[in-house]
Write a protein that holds these residues in place. Structure first.
Motif, PDB file in Angstrom:
ATOM      1  N   UNK A  61      29.398   1.923   2.505  1.00 57.14           N
ATOM      2  CA  UNK A  61      29.406   1.124   3.767  1.00 57.14           C
ATOM      3  C   UNK A  61      28.875   2.082   4.891  1.00 57.14           C
ATOM      4  N   UNK A  62      27.793   1.149   5.618  1.00 55.28           N
ATOM      5  CA  UNK A  62      27.507   1.897   6.695  1.00 55.28           C
ATOM      6  C   UNK A  62      27.650   1.100   7.902  1.00 55.28           C
ATOM      7  N   UNK A  63      28.294   1.647   9.111  1.00 55.02           N
ATOM      8  CA  UNK A  63      28.731   0.996  10.318  1.00 55.02           C
ATOM      9  C   UNK A  63      27.714   1.019  11.312  1.00 55.02           C
ATOM     10  N   UNK A  64      27.659  -0.051  12.124  1.00 49.05           N
ATOM     11  CA  UNK A  64      26.800   0.029  13.348  1.00 49.05           C
ATOM     12  C   UNK A  64      27.200   1.249  14.365  1.00 49.05           C
ATOM     13  N   UNK A  69      25.358   5.847   5.042  1.00 52.29           N
ATOM     14  CA  UNK A  69      26.775   5.387   4.882  1.00 52.29           C
ATOM     15  C   UNK A  69      27.601   6.192   5.301  1.00 52.29           C
ATOM     16  N   UNK A  70      28.738   6.177   5.951  1.00 49.39           N
ATOM     17  CA  UNK A  70      29.978   6.978   6.112  1.00 49.39           C
ATOM     18  C   UNK A  70      31.165   6.417   5.398  1.00 49.39           C
ATOM     19  N   UNK A  71      30.980   5.445   4.761  1.00 51.00           N
ATOM     20  CA  UNK A  71      32.489   5.222   4.080  1.00 51.00           C
ATOM     21  C   UNK A  71      31.977   4.949   2.527  1.00 51.00           C
ATOM     22  N   UNK A  72      33.115   5.403   1.658  1.00 47.32           N
ATOM     23  CA  UNK A  72      32.802   5.080   0.185  1.00 47.32           C
ATOM     24  C   UNK A  72      34.139   4.372  -0.445  1.00 47.32           C
TER      25      UNK A  72
END
Length: 288
Positions: free
Chosen positions: A42-45, A98-101
């Motif tokens: 997941x990549x956040x703005x 992305x910063x979340x897995x």
């Protein structure tokens, strides 16, 4: 909708990468392997995810048999909330995407019959890339009286407007199992619960008559690890149990506690070091 469908069909018909279905031989099929889970990145703005409000409404209030005069609808609302991942220990420099897995998988065997027959759903949440902490944005909590919510009072103020969660030793924040974990016997079991440091900043419990008056303190939790604990349902409600909550290393600090207006002097700092509670059980029930 029809226009969008036609446009999609036209694009597919013009694409050179579209191929017809082809028969797969038994030899080719025997060389494939199935997967029992998936991983989502997941990549956040840059500014993270934000929402104006999340609220919970009790439509009929407290039953008159318990307390009279409180049968109106009521709402508790959290305002200006959000979520982001940060690269820096101080402040929040947005991490690259992305910063979340998220890992979703089938693991274990709760009933001892055979692997896969009594499998449990495992869900893991980890930071990745340049992310080193999670920042949860929240302005405060409000209470509203009545169905229309016309009367509103702020009761809790997060004065720095966010909560930081920094895992220690690993970028994995938590993994939980849904099913009946064979070792812990929990409906929802923390196979990993490394929340590390949770910094709430300064919290103010506000006086209803004058919001300038409050009970204020900084709240910080260190070495928070919920591994091995979990949630279950029983005849009394929702139960959280932990064989050794805190593990003897968890610290809880309430710093610069003060009562009154903003100029009230600090009474000092209080806290607990090396918290350890054996066989902790907390039960949450609805009103009777």
């Amino acid at each position: 909708m029809i226009k969008k469908t036609l446009a999609l069909l036209t694009a597919l018909s013009m694409s050179s990468s579209v191929v017809a279905f082809e028969e797969i031989s038994e030899e080719e099929l025997s060389g494939t392997s199935a997967q029992d889970g998936m991983t989502v990145f997941v990549g956040l703005p840059t500014n993270g995810w934000r929402a104006n409000e999340i609220s919970l409404t009790d439509k009929n209030g407290i039953d008159a048999s318990l307390a009279t005069g409180y049968t109106n609808a009521g709402t508790i609302a959290a305002k200006n909330i959000g979520f982001n991942t940060c690269t820096s220990a101080v402040g929040c420099v947005a991490s690259s995407a992305p910063s979340i897995r998220l890992d979703i998988d089938t693991v274990g065997d709760y009933n001892g019959v055979a692997v896969g027959v009594g499998g449990m759903l495992n869900i893991g949440f980890s930071l990745m890339g340049t992310a080193s902490k999670v920042r949860l944005y929240i302005d405060g909590l409000w209470l509203r009286n009545g169905a229309s919510g016309a009367t509103e009072t702020k009761i809790l103020d997060f004065q720095q407007d966010y909560i930081d969660i920094t895992p220690i030793g690993s970028l994995s924040l938590f993994s939980v199992q849904l099913g009946r974990e064979s070792l812990g016997g929990h409906l929802l079991h923390f196979t990993n619960g490394n929340f590390g440091t949770i910094d709430f900043g300064t919290i103010a419990l506000l006086d209803k008559q004058d919001n300038n008056n409050s009970l204020r303190f900084g709240l910080k939790l260190d070495n928070v690890d919920l591994t091995g604990s979990g949630f279950d349902f029983n005849a009394n409600g929702l139960v959280y149990t932990a064989s050794n909550f805190g593990g003897g290393v968890m610290n809880v600090t309430l710093s610069n506690m003060a009562m009154g207006n903003a100029s009230a002097p600090s009474m000092g700092s209080f806290g607990v070091e090396g918290l350890s509670v054996a066989n902790l059980a907390v039960t949450i029930t609805g009103k009777l």
